[in-house]
Motif scaffolding. Structure first.
Motif, PDB file in Angstrom:
ATOM      1  N   GLU A   1      18.899  64.340 -26.594  1.00 46.93           N
ATOM      2  CA  GLU A   1      19.569  64.881 -25.411  1.00 46.93           C
ATOM      3  C   GLU A   1      21.084  64.857 -25.592  1.00 46.93           C
ATOM      4  N   ILE A   2      21.586  63.747 -26.137  1.00 48.67           N
ATOM      5  CA  ILE A   2      23.020  63.631 -26.383  1.00 48.67           C
ATOM      6  C   ILE A   2      23.463  64.626 -27.451  1.00 48.67           C
ATOM      7  N   GLY A   3      22.634  64.793 -28.491  1.00 51.67           N
ATOM      8  CA  GLY A   3      22.971  65.705 -29.576  1.00 51.67           C
ATOM      9  C   GLY A   3      23.138  67.144 -29.118  1.00 51.67           C
ATOM     10  N   GLU A   4      22.328  67.559 -28.141  1.00 48.25           N
ATOM     11  CA  GLU A   4      22.443  68.915 -27.614  1.00 48.25           C
ATOM     12  C   GLU A   4      23.800  69.128 -26.939  1.00 48.25           C
ATOM     13  N   VAL A   5      24.251  68.113 -26.193  1.00 47.46           N
ATOM     14  CA  VAL A   5      25.558  68.224 -25.530  1.00 47.46           C
ATOM     15  C   VAL A   5      26.678  68.214 -26.567  1.00 47.46           C
ATOM     16  N   ALA A   6      26.565  67.331 -27.561  1.00 53.57           N
ATOM     17  CA  ALA A   6      27.587  67.268 -28.608  1.00 53.57           C
ATOM     18  C   ALA A   6      27.686  68.600 -29.341  1.00 53.57           C
ATOM     19  N   LYS A   7      26.549  69.218 -29.602  1.00 50.44           N
ATOM     20  CA  LYS A   7      26.535  70.502 -30.305  1.00 50.44           C
ATOM     21  C   LYS A   7      27.152  71.601 -29.452  1.00 50.44           C
ATOM     22  N   GLU A   8      26.798  71.624 -28.161  1.00 46.09           N
ATOM     23  CA  GLU A   8      27.296  72.686 -27.285  1.00 46.09           C
ATOM     24  C   GLU A   8      28.810  72.639 -27.143  1.00 46.09           C
ATOM     25  N   PHE A   9      29.370  71.421 -27.029  1.00 43.15           N
ATOM     26  CA  PHE A   9      30.817  71.305 -26.822  1.00 43.15           C
ATOM     27  C   PHE A   9      31.569  70.956 -28.109  1.00 43.15           C
ATOM     28  N   LYS A  10      30.846  71.014 -29.237  1.00 43.81           N
ATOM     29  CA  LYS A  10      31.444  70.795 -30.556  1.00 43.81           C
ATOM     30  C   LYS A  10      32.123  69.426 -30.676  1.00 43.81           C
ATOM     31  N   TYR A  11      31.447  68.395 -30.165  1.00 47.03           N
ATOM     32  CA  TYR A  11      31.945  67.031 -30.327  1.00 47.03           C
ATOM     33  C   TYR A  11      31.498  66.491 -31.682  1.00 47.03           C
ATOM     34  N   GLU A  12      32.385  65.823 -32.378  1.00 49.53           N
ATOM     35  CA  GLU A  12      32.075  65.267 -33.690  1.00 49.53           C
ATOM     36  C   GLU A  12      31.791  63.763 -33.571  1.00 49.53           C
ATOM     37  N   GLN A  13      30.640  63.359 -34.046  1.00 55.44           N
ATOM     38  CA  GLN A  13      30.273  61.940 -34.011  1.00 55.44           C
ATOM     39  C   GLN A  13      31.197  61.155 -34.929  1.00 55.44           C
ATOM     40  N   SER A  14      31.659  59.991 -34.464  1.00 62.29           N
ATOM     41  CA  SER A  14      32.662  59.243 -35.227  1.00 62.29           C
ATOM     42  C   SER A  14      32.172  57.866 -35.686  1.00 62.29           C
ATOM     43  N   GLY A  15      30.899  57.568 -35.495  1.00 59.15           N
ATOM     44  CA  GLY A  15      30.395  56.258 -35.902  1.00 59.15           C
ATOM     45  C   GLY A  15      28.903  56.160 -35.668  1.00 59.15           C
ATOM     46  N   ALA A  16      28.386  54.949 -35.778  1.00 62.74           N
ATOM     47  CA  ALA A  16      26.947  54.719 -35.670  1.00 62.74           C
ATOM     48  C   ALA A  16      26.454  54.903 -34.236  1.00 62.74           C
ATOM     49  N   VAL A  17      25.211  55.360 -34.116  1.00 59.82           N
ATOM     50  CA  VAL A  17      24.586  55.440 -32.788  1.00 59.82           C
ATOM     51  C   VAL A  17      24.404  54.024 -32.252  1.00 59.82           C
ATOM     52  N   PHE A  18      24.300  53.912 -30.936  1.00 63.49           N
ATOM     53  CA  PHE A  18      24.174  52.586 -30.340  1.00 63.49           C
ATOM     54  C   PHE A  18      23.309  52.641 -29.094  1.00 63.49           C
ATOM     55  N   CYS A  19      22.976  51.454 -28.603  1.00 59.87           N
ATOM     56  CA  CYS A  19      22.316  51.347 -27.299  1.00 59.87           C
ATOM     57  C   CYS A  19      22.835  50.103 -26.600  1.00 59.87           C
ATOM     58  N   ILE A  20      23.199  50.263 -25.340  1.00 60.55           N
ATOM     59  CA  ILE A  20      23.593  49.128 -24.503  1.00 60.55           C
ATOM     60  C   ILE A  20      22.382  48.754 -23.654  1.00 60.55           C
ATOM     61  N   TYR A  21      21.944  47.502 -23.772  1.00 59.91           N
ATOM     62  CA  TYR A  21      20.798  47.034 -22.987  1.00 59.91           C
ATOM     63  C   TYR A  21      21.336  46.286 -21.768  1.00 59.91           C
ATOM     64  N   HIS A  22      21.276  46.955 -20.616  1.00 58.02           N
ATOM     65  CA  HIS A  22      21.829  46.375 -19.389  1.00 58.02           C
ATOM     66  C   HIS A  22      20.868  45.390 -18.743  1.00 58.02           C
ATOM     67  N   ARG A  23      19.582  45.572 -18.992  1.00 62.59           N
ATOM     68  CA  ARG A  23      18.568  44.624 -18.513  1.00 62.59           C
ATOM     69  C   ARG A  23      17.435  44.622 -19.533  1.00 62.59           C
ATOM     70  N   PHE A  24      16.963  43.431 -19.867  1.00 65.80           N
ATOM     71  CA  PHE A  24      15.922  43.327 -20.894  1.00 65.80           C
ATOM     72  C   PHE A  24      15.031  42.141 -20.531  1.00 65.80           C
ATOM     73  N   ASP A  25      13.935  42.416 -19.833  1.00 62.73           N
ATOM     74  CA  ASP A  25      13.020  41.348 -19.449  1.00 62.73           C
ATOM     75  C   ASP A  25      11.602  41.893 -19.383  1.00 62.73           C
ATOM     76  N   SER A  26      10.666  41.082 -18.880  1.00 59.10           N
ATOM     77  CA  SER A  26       9.255  41.464 -18.866  1.00 59.10           C
ATOM     78  C   SER A  26       8.939  42.524 -17.819  1.00 59.10           C
ATOM     79  N   VAL A  27       9.870  42.785 -16.910  1.00 61.93           N
ATOM     80  CA  VAL A  27       9.639  43.771 -15.848  1.00 61.93           C
ATOM     81  C   VAL A  27      10.103  45.152 -16.273  1.00 61.93           C
ATOM     82  N   LYS A  28      11.321  45.242 -16.789  1.00 57.71           N
ATOM     83  CA  LYS A  28      11.852  46.531 -17.230  1.00 57.71           C
ATOM     84  C   LYS A  28      12.989  46.343 -18.220  1.00 57.71           C
ATOM     85  N   ILE A  29      13.258  47.400 -18.965  1.00 56.74           N
ATOM     86  CA  ILE A  29      14.369  47.433 -19.906  1.00 56.74           C
ATOM     87  C   ILE A  29      15.240  48.628 -19.531  1.00 56.74           C
TER      88      ILE A  29
END
Length: 244
Positions: free
Chosen positions: A127-155
């Protein structure tokens, strides 16, 4: 006779408790307690049972150590052999490190189990790649994920890519913003993504020992492409917890 053994309680690195039931004999509570010692772990096994009132006098004439001691010793020796034969956990170096300001494209979503993370990340990066392609954004580093909540109920996760500064245009759910950075506790983990909890644990231990307060949310940066290395043992993950 017929019976069941059920794990009823677990406290990570502290306790595993079970309920043992035999038909006609009731339920007993047993388990193992764990405590850190210099160079190892002290393990204590135990069993508690309710004895009917009329049966209690007979307990005065029973040698419980003789009846159960051998089983307890066998259990502890088996646990010792298993733990000593397990692969040694990798040494993790935790350092305090500045996280530089970056511009990012991100999108949020939620899963219920860790088994769903990989597929969800693939969808979000697409999904992010489609936006980057449409607006010609150049990736400048490694992909990442921020985990705001990580427990047995939801992530709750915020997947993203860093981009070279190129305006603030975006589309749909994808956010485009500048992350200001800050001071972090950092560790790099080499190995399967399923084992990164080793590095997370090392960071939390370091924070506790140094009396440092860190955010609940954490960043994982996936440094190399899984498709371009020989296997999961070569995966590199940079892990950051921001210091409050």
């Amino acid at each position: 006779g017929q019976g069941t053994l059920t794990i009823s309680k677990v406290e990570e690195n502290k306790l595993v408790e079970t309920e043992l039931y035999f038909e006609g004999m009731g339920t007993s509570i047993g388990g193992w307690k764990f405590a850190d010692t210099t160079g190892g772990t002290k393990v204590t096994t135990y069993m508690d049972m309710d004895i009917p009132f009329l049966g209690r006098p007979f307990m005065l004439f029973m040698d419980m150590d003789k009846m159960l001691g051998g089983d307890f010793e066998k259990s502890l020796n088996g646990l010792k052999a298993l733990s000593e034969s397990a692969p040694k956990a990798p040494d993790i170096t935790v350092v305090e490190k500045d996280f530089e300001k970056i511009q990012v494209l991100t999108v949020w979503d939620t899963v219920k189990t860790t088994g769903e993370i990989g597929e969800m990340l693939g969808n979000l990066y697409g999904e992010i790649g489609e936006v980057a392609k449409e607006f010609k954004y150049e990736q400048s580093g490694a992909v990442f994920c921020i985990y705001h909540r990580f427990d047995s109920v939801k992530i709750i996760m915020e997947a993203g890519i860093p981009i070279k500064t190129a305006g603030n245009k975006t589309k749909g759910r994808v956010k485009n913003y500048i992350f200001q950075g800050g001071k972090t506790l950092f560790a790099q983990f080499k190995g399967s993504y399923e084992k990164t909890d080793i590095a997370h644990g090392a960071i939390h231990k370091y924070a506790s020992e140094k009396n440092i307060t860190i955010d609940d949310a954490c960043w994982e940066m996936y440094i190399n492409d899984p498709g371009k290395v020989s296997g999961p043992e070569e995966y590199l993950t940079d892990i950051y917890y921001f210091i409050k």
